[in-house]
Design an enzyme around this catalytic site. Structure first.
Site, PDB file in Angstrom:
ATOM      1  N   ASN A   1     -14.263  -0.337  -7.399  1.00 26.87           N
ATOM      2  CA  ASN A   1     -15.369   0.528  -6.964  1.00 26.87           C
ATOM      3  C   ASN A   1     -16.155   1.139  -8.118  1.00 26.87           C
ATOM      4  O   ASN A   1     -16.555   2.292  -8.054  1.00 26.87           O
ATOM      5  CB  ASN A   1     -14.808   1.650  -6.085  1.00 26.87           C
ATOM      6  CG  ASN A   1     -14.048   1.128  -4.890  1.00 26.87           C
ATOM      7  OD1 ASN A   1     -14.408   0.101  -4.324  1.00 26.87           O
ATOM      8  ND2 ASN A   1     -12.990   1.813  -4.519  1.00 26.87           N
TER       9      ASN A   1
ATOM     10  N   HIS B   1      -4.027   5.914   3.224  1.00 26.25           N
ATOM     11  CA  HIS B   1      -4.737   4.686   2.859  1.00 26.25           C
ATOM     12  C   HIS B   1      -4.129   3.451   3.537  1.00 26.25           C
ATOM     13  O   HIS B   1      -4.847   2.611   4.104  1.00 26.25           O
ATOM     14  CB  HIS B   1      -4.722   4.534   1.336  1.00 26.25           C
ATOM     15  CG  HIS B   1      -5.587   3.441   0.807  1.00 26.25           C
ATOM     16  ND1 HIS B   1      -5.125   2.152   0.621  1.00 26.25           N
ATOM     17  CD2 HIS B   1      -6.883   3.438   0.388  1.00 26.25           C
ATOM     18  CE1 HIS B   1      -6.091   1.400   0.116  1.00 26.25           C
ATOM     19  NE2 HIS B   1      -7.177   2.154  -0.035  1.00 26.25           N
TER      20      HIS B   1
ATOM     21  N   THR C   1      -6.363 -15.428  -6.188  1.00 23.16           N
ATOM     22  CA  THR C   1      -6.615 -14.489  -5.085  1.00 23.16           C
ATOM     23  C   THR C   1      -7.979 -14.755  -4.456  1.00 23.16           C
ATOM     24  O   THR C   1      -8.825 -15.445  -5.027  1.00 23.16           O
ATOM     25  CB  THR C   1      -6.590 -13.029  -5.572  1.00 23.16           C
ATOM     26  OG1 THR C   1      -7.742 -12.793  -6.392  1.00 23.16           O
ATOM     27  CG2 THR C   1      -5.338 -12.718  -6.364  1.00 23.16           C
TER      28      THR C   1
ATOM     29  N   TYR D   1      -7.924 -12.605 -10.841  1.00 24.99           N
ATOM     30  CA  TYR D   1      -7.163 -13.845 -10.964  1.00 24.99           C
ATOM     31  C   TYR D   1      -7.671 -14.865  -9.942  1.00 24.99           C
ATOM     32  O   TYR D   1      -7.854 -14.525  -8.768  1.00 24.99           O
ATOM     33  CB  TYR D   1      -5.666 -13.593 -10.740  1.00 24.99           C
ATOM     34  CG  TYR D   1      -5.038 -12.691 -11.775  1.00 24.99           C
ATOM     35  CD1 TYR D   1      -5.292 -12.868 -13.132  1.00 24.99           C
ATOM     36  CD2 TYR D   1      -4.180 -11.662 -11.405  1.00 24.99           C
ATOM     37  CE1 TYR D   1      -4.718 -12.043 -14.089  1.00 24.99           C
ATOM     38  CE2 TYR D   1      -3.593 -10.831 -12.356  1.00 24.99           C
ATOM     39  CZ  TYR D   1      -3.869 -11.030 -13.696  1.00 24.99           C
ATOM     40  OH  TYR D   1      -3.297 -10.206 -14.634  1.00 24.99           O
TER      41      TYR D   1
ATOM     42  N   ASP E   1      -2.409   3.283  18.007  1.00 20.58           N
ATOM     43  CA  ASP E   1      -3.172   2.042  17.860  1.00 20.58           C
ATOM     44  C   ASP E   1      -2.405   0.964  17.094  1.00 20.58           C
ATOM     45  O   ASP E   1      -2.824  -0.190  17.041  1.00 20.58           O
ATOM     46  CB  ASP E   1      -4.496   2.305  17.130  1.00 20.58           C
ATOM     47  CG  ASP E   1      -5.423   3.219  17.916  1.00 20.58           C
ATOM     48  OD1 ASP E   1      -5.010   3.684  19.002  1.00 20.58           O
ATOM     49  OD2 ASP E   1      -6.539   3.488  17.453  1.00 20.58           O
TER      50      ASP E   1
ATOM     51  N   SER F   1     -11.421  -1.559  -0.810  1.00 20.97           N
ATOM     52  CA  SER F   1     -10.184  -1.621  -0.013  1.00 20.97           C
ATOM     53  C   SER F   1     -10.484  -1.934   1.439  1.00 20.97           C
ATOM     54  O   SER F   1      -9.825  -2.751   2.075  1.00 20.97           O
ATOM     55  CB  SER F   1      -9.467  -0.264  -0.041  1.00 20.97           C
ATOM     56  OG  SER F   1      -8.700  -0.096  -1.182  1.00 20.97           O
TER      57      SER F   1
ATOM     58  N   ASP G   1       0.842  -1.200   0.000  1.00 20.06           N
ATOM     59  CA  ASP G   1       0.000   0.000   0.000  1.00 20.06           C
ATOM     60  C   ASP G   1       0.877   1.250   0.000  1.00 20.06           C
ATOM     61  O   ASP G   1       1.944   1.261  -0.589  1.00 20.06           O
ATOM     62  CB  ASP G   1      -0.936  -0.050   1.217  1.00 20.06           C
ATOM     63  CG  ASP G   1      -2.313   0.505   0.914  1.00 20.06           C
ATOM     64  OD1 ASP G   1      -2.426   1.741   0.741  1.00 20.06           O
ATOM     65  OD2 ASP G   1      -3.284  -0.268   0.841  1.00 20.06           O
TER      66      ASP G   1
END
Length: 377
Positions: A255, A164, A271, A268, A140, A318, A131
């Protein structure tokens, strides 16, 4: 293959003036050609400045570099494949600063993670989050972070300059019971791999290097909250090699609100492809859907960790993907020998039906309690 001639051709074409150079991925069809190339390139690159921009990707016997076109010189035809090094984008649609929400976020509670914590917290399961990096100082996440890598600048830590990646990491593994939030698998370990820049953009070659790093450093899970519209044989090869090495890859579907298509790499079959739901157990309007989705999870208005120790609410597939990665960590901590295919089967056997007239019947929403219960039978 004459690798010396190939290196000379590469050097000449990379310095060609007046040509439009684009990043390409060049895969070697034969292992011995790749090994010879890497050996000769390693000896030459310190003295030839143009060759320093060549990056090797051992997991698929390939290199990436800027050259003018997709077709190699005819002398090397049949020895290498060339494709454009495409751009990839992170999968989030909206973001806002929420009212403070401490404790267990709605998505974590919704997938029944708290019911599992008496028997599994994801202890020591290693998750590579490919990412934008992570905020190392977020209270946290301090106990949940392990060694990662910054592929954009290897001399720096994978610090997040977008937000993100920190958001994804929080949903998976935040562990601040008293003052902050708790993620799905609070004792799992996040290994942040910064492949995306501050705009949330990366090249396919960055993703392949990230997968390579995850395989070599023995990640149990790779979280891929990003995608692209067109297929890449190089990326498929990397994903296949990782899956064959036993790594579970969880990928967001995209999205676009499409019914019959999802983004790559989620498309694929190697995954676990994830769509997004709302609090009402309905498919979120923005989420892609259909036969290519393996499972759905909360992805609408998800609050999680953010830069500078703050919190943000985000929506997107995500966010759904990070819930599933956390669920897989809880499962693997109890059943460490499961293969990627067995993990996918366990998720699919334990799904809750979706709500809504047009909800697909062949899939459903993540239910961690039911998944762990089924595995005990």
């Amino acid at each position: 293959m004459d690798t010396t001639a190939f290196l000379r051709w590469l050097q000449g074409t990379m310095t060609e003036k007046g040509a439009s150079h684009k990043k390409r991925i060049i895969r070697f069809q034969h292992t011995q050609d790749f090994r010879r190339f890497v050996h000769e390139w390693s000896e030459m690159k310190s003295s030839v400045s143009t060759l320093q921009s060549v990056r090797q990707m051992g997991i698929i016997q390939a290199i990436s570099c800027p050259i003018p076109d997709d077709s190699p010189h005819r002398r090397f035809d049949g020895r290498v494949w060339v494709e454009t090094d495409q751009r990839v984008r992170i999968h989030s649609v909206t973001s806002r600063v929420p009212a403070p929400e401490k404790g267990i976020p709605w998505g974590v509670a919704h997938v029944k993670a708290p019911q599992a914590w008496s028997t599994t917290t994801g202890h020591k399961i290693r998750i590579g989050v490919v990412d934008t990096g992570v905020d190392f100082n977020h209270p946290d996440l301090r106990g949940s972070l392990a060694r990662g890598i910054n592929l954009l600048n290897r001399s720096l830590l994978p610090h997040d300059d977008n937000g993100h990646g920190t958001h994804i990491a929080g949903t998976i593994a935040a562990a601040n019971q008293l003052q902050g939030m708790i993620g799905v698998a609070p004792r799992s370990l996040i290994h942040p791999i910064k492949a995306f820049d501050h705009n949330g953009s990366a090249y396919v070659s960055d993703i392949i290097l990230a997968i390579d790093w995850c395989v070599r450093n023995r990640m149990n899970i790779i979280n891929m909250s990003f995608g692209m519209k067109s297929r890449s044989k190089a990326l498929l090869s990397a994903v296949t090699n990782a899956a064959n090495a036993g790594v579970i890859i969880v990928a967001s579907s995209g999205n676009d609100g499409k019914r019959r298509a999802i983004d790559y790499p989620a498309r694929y079959p190697q995954t676990i492809s994830v769509g997004a739901t709302t609090r009402l157990r309905r498919i979120a309007p923005f989420s892609n859907r259909g036969i290519y989705i393996d499972i759905y999870a909360p992805g609408d208005k998800i609050t999680s960790s953010w830069l500078k120790g703050k919190y943000h609410e985000m929506s997107g597939t995500s966010m759904a993907t990070s819930h599933v990665s956390g669920a897989v960590a809880l499962l693997l901590a109890k059943h460490p020998d499961l293969t990627p295919a067995e993990v996918k089967a366990a998720l699919r056997r334990s799904m809750q039906p979706l709500r809504g007239k047009k909800a697909p019947r062949m899939t459903g929403e993540l239910d961690i309690a039911k998944m762990l219960q089924i595995m005990e039978k």
